[in-house]
Design a protein around this motif. Structure first.
Motif, PDB file in Angstrom:
ATOM      1  N   VAL A 167       6.265  35.517 -23.789  1.00 56.88           N
ATOM      2  CA  VAL A 167       5.314  34.553 -23.214  1.00 56.88           C
ATOM      3  C   VAL A 167       5.421  33.053 -23.428  1.00 56.88           C
ATOM      4  N   SER A 168       6.382  32.603 -24.146  1.00 61.98           N
ATOM      5  CA  SER A 168       6.248  31.462 -24.488  1.00 61.98           C
ATOM      6  C   SER A 168       6.564  30.504 -23.450  1.00 61.98           C
ATOM      7  N   GLN A 175      -0.325  33.949 -20.199  1.00 63.72           N
ATOM      8  CA  GLN A 175      -0.207  34.435 -21.446  1.00 63.72           C
ATOM      9  C   GLN A 175      -0.742  35.518 -21.799  1.00 63.72           C
ATOM     10  N   VAL A 202      -0.408  33.677 -30.893  1.00 53.56           N
ATOM     11  CA  VAL A 202      -0.112  34.849 -29.863  1.00 53.56           C
ATOM     12  C   VAL A 202       0.099  36.076 -30.823  1.00 53.56           C
TER      13      VAL A 202
END
Lengths: 244, 267
Positions: A167-168, A175, A202
């Motif tokens: 998701v970066s 995200q 995260v």
């Protein structure tokens, strides 16, 4: 969660030999004596700054690199991988439908109708509209592409998924959606994840346990809550302080 | 998509010439080999490019000769491309020692002027036959296509979708041909147009030197060497033949330029 093992990494050391015309041959280890397990049903986070060996570790687990010492034991069939960059994960020359059908063409002896059915079912699982099937990857947003990448991996029915910074490359709102999707898929499809990230927030949101890696060594591991509340290693404290 | 004047102009020009050439396979205004008493006529409405020393209509001969040139160029590129993709795909994807050896071998071959190399090959297989011209030129073209293909494959090999295909267990041949090949089009298509032009010019040079196409076949290069002998009596012969070569190369070159610019825009 039950205690069955999915993967066992035992004292793995990985590195390369420098080669140069006027240099002495030298061994440069990237991973030092790395040991950990992935348990059935868990999401195991792997954090560390860039260059700490996270990606090398994932390559070793996938069998793309051979460890120089130690061993890696898989208790399930080969894991699948979701990469960081959703822009180069999908073949730009083909439609989403072709991309999603490819694992079914390679794996199963499914006829065209069965492939269609399975692709549509998976599309629903990753919450993408049917219209996406005709699109080229370049016409999709980053979040949609990452959903397609996840679908490609899951169509091979893995039990274990390695997600390398999945998701970066995405916006914060996207995200959150992808993280939620990964959690839902875990319980629906009985999956386990190795979740690689440099983003501690995260990792806190999604992981059950966490490994902290520094310069190729695991400096700390434990339940996310415990590690975040009472970090033992100095390096973990620094990472947490930097993420505040 | 943005307007691409190069591509449009190139397609128009090359398309016009291609239409003329294809028409020439079936119909020419006069019989290209029929002689008449009307020798050395300058260009007029009756004979668009005039007539030669035998009174043959040059426009009809150009239509036919350009056809031969086109066929030779297309076949040459086809051989060079097939061999080049085979070698380039394998070396670019797998790398290693075979890659080093083949590429250094390619370096040695590119160090020779390609015409000279084609000369050697054609003297081995026997000069004066059209298919031998194609064979020798095609072989000479393999290293350059192999190099371009290799570079493209080596770059695409690193893309995640190729790694994903490898993890998926896709057979190697399918990765090379189905997963990677379409993504090399932006590199290969311009290379094909450049290769085509080089083939046209190489055929023209070889036929001009008398080791290429021989009568009764005619190609633009052969006609150019024929025209040289009568340049003072019928300068339009050389000029018109040369002009068709130039226009053909220019048109295809524009297409190549357009394709290169388009691939720059996309992504």
């Amino acid at each position: 969660m039950s205690g069955d093992l999915i993967l066992s990494v035992q004292q793995v050391t990985c590195g390369y030999h420098t080669r140069g015309l006027f240099q002495k041959k030298e061994y440069r280890p990237i991973l030092h004596d790395v040991t950990f397990d992935v348990r059935h049903g868990e999401i195991l986070g792997l954090v560390g700054e860039s260059g700490s060996g996270k990606t090398t570790l994932s390559r070793a687990i996938l069998g793309m690199l051979r460890p120089d010492a130690g061993q890696i034991v898989h208790y399930t069939k080969r894991p699948q991988m979701v990469f960081q960059d959703p822009y180069s994960s999908l073949n730009p020359a083909y439609s989403v439908e072709w991309i999603l059908e490819e694992p079914l063409r390679i794996y199963g002896k499914y006829d065209a109708a069965e492939r269609r059915r399975r692709v549509r079912e998976m599309l629903e699982r990753v919450e993408l509209p049917v219209e996406c099937l005709d699109a080229r990857p370049s016409e999709l947003s980053g979040g949609q592409r990452q959903r397609v990448s996840i679908a490609v991996a899951l169509l091979q029915r893995p039990r274990f998924l390695i997600a390398d910074e999945p998701v970066s490359a995405l916006d914060v709102t996207i995200q959150a959606q992808i993280l939620k999707l990964l959690k839902t898929l875990r319980s629906e499809l009985d999956l386990s994840y190795l979740f690689i990230s440099h983003d501690l927030n995260v990792v806190y949101q999604i992981c059950d346990r966490v490994l902290v890696m520094k310069q190729g060594r695991i400096v700390e591991q434990g339940d996310v809550e415990a590690v975040y509340a009472h970090p033992q290693a100095e390096y973990t404290r620094q990472l947490l302080a930097a993420a505040e | 998509m943005k307007k691409n004047p190069y591509l449009t102009a190139g397609c128009l020009l090359a398309g016009l010439l291609a239409a003329m050439i294809v028409l020439g396979f079936f119909w020419t205004p006069y019989d290209p080999t029929a002689m008449s008493a009307e020798k050395f006529l300058s260009p007029s409405l009756r004979h668009l490019m005039g007539t030669d020393n035998f009174g043959r209509d040059i426009f009809s001969r150009v239509m036919e000769g350009a056809g031969t040139t086109l066929l030779i160029a297309v076949a040459t590129v086809a051989i060079g491309l097939a061999g080049g993709i085979l070698i380039g795909a394998l070396t670019g994807y797998f790398g290693g020692l075979a890659d080093e050896i083949l590429m250094r071998l390619g370096d040695v071959l590119t160090a020779f002027p390609s015409i000279l190399l084609a000369l050697v090959i054609i003297s081995l297989v026997g000069p004066g036959k059209t298919y031998n011209v194609v064979l020798s030129l095609g072989l000479v073209f393999i290293p350059s296509f192999a190099r371009v293909t290799r570079t493209a494959y080596a770059a695409v090999r690193e893309a995640n979708y190729v790694k994903i295909a490898q993890l998926m267990g896709v057979p190697k041949a399918r990765i090379l041909l189905v997963h990677i090949l379409p993504n090399t089009a932006s590199t290969l298509l311009p290379a094909i147009t450049i290769g085509f032009n080089n083939a046209v010019l190489a055929e023209a040079s070889m036929s001009y030197l008398g080791i290429g196409v021989t009568p009764p076949d005619a190609s633009l290069g052969y006609m150019l060497s024929e025209a040289q002998g009568m340049f003072t009596r019928a300068p339009w012969y050389a000029l018109c033949t040369g002009l068709v070569i130039v226009l053909l190369v220019f048109g295809v070159g524009l297409i190549g330029e357009g394709l290169q610019r388009r691939s720059g825009e996309v992504i």
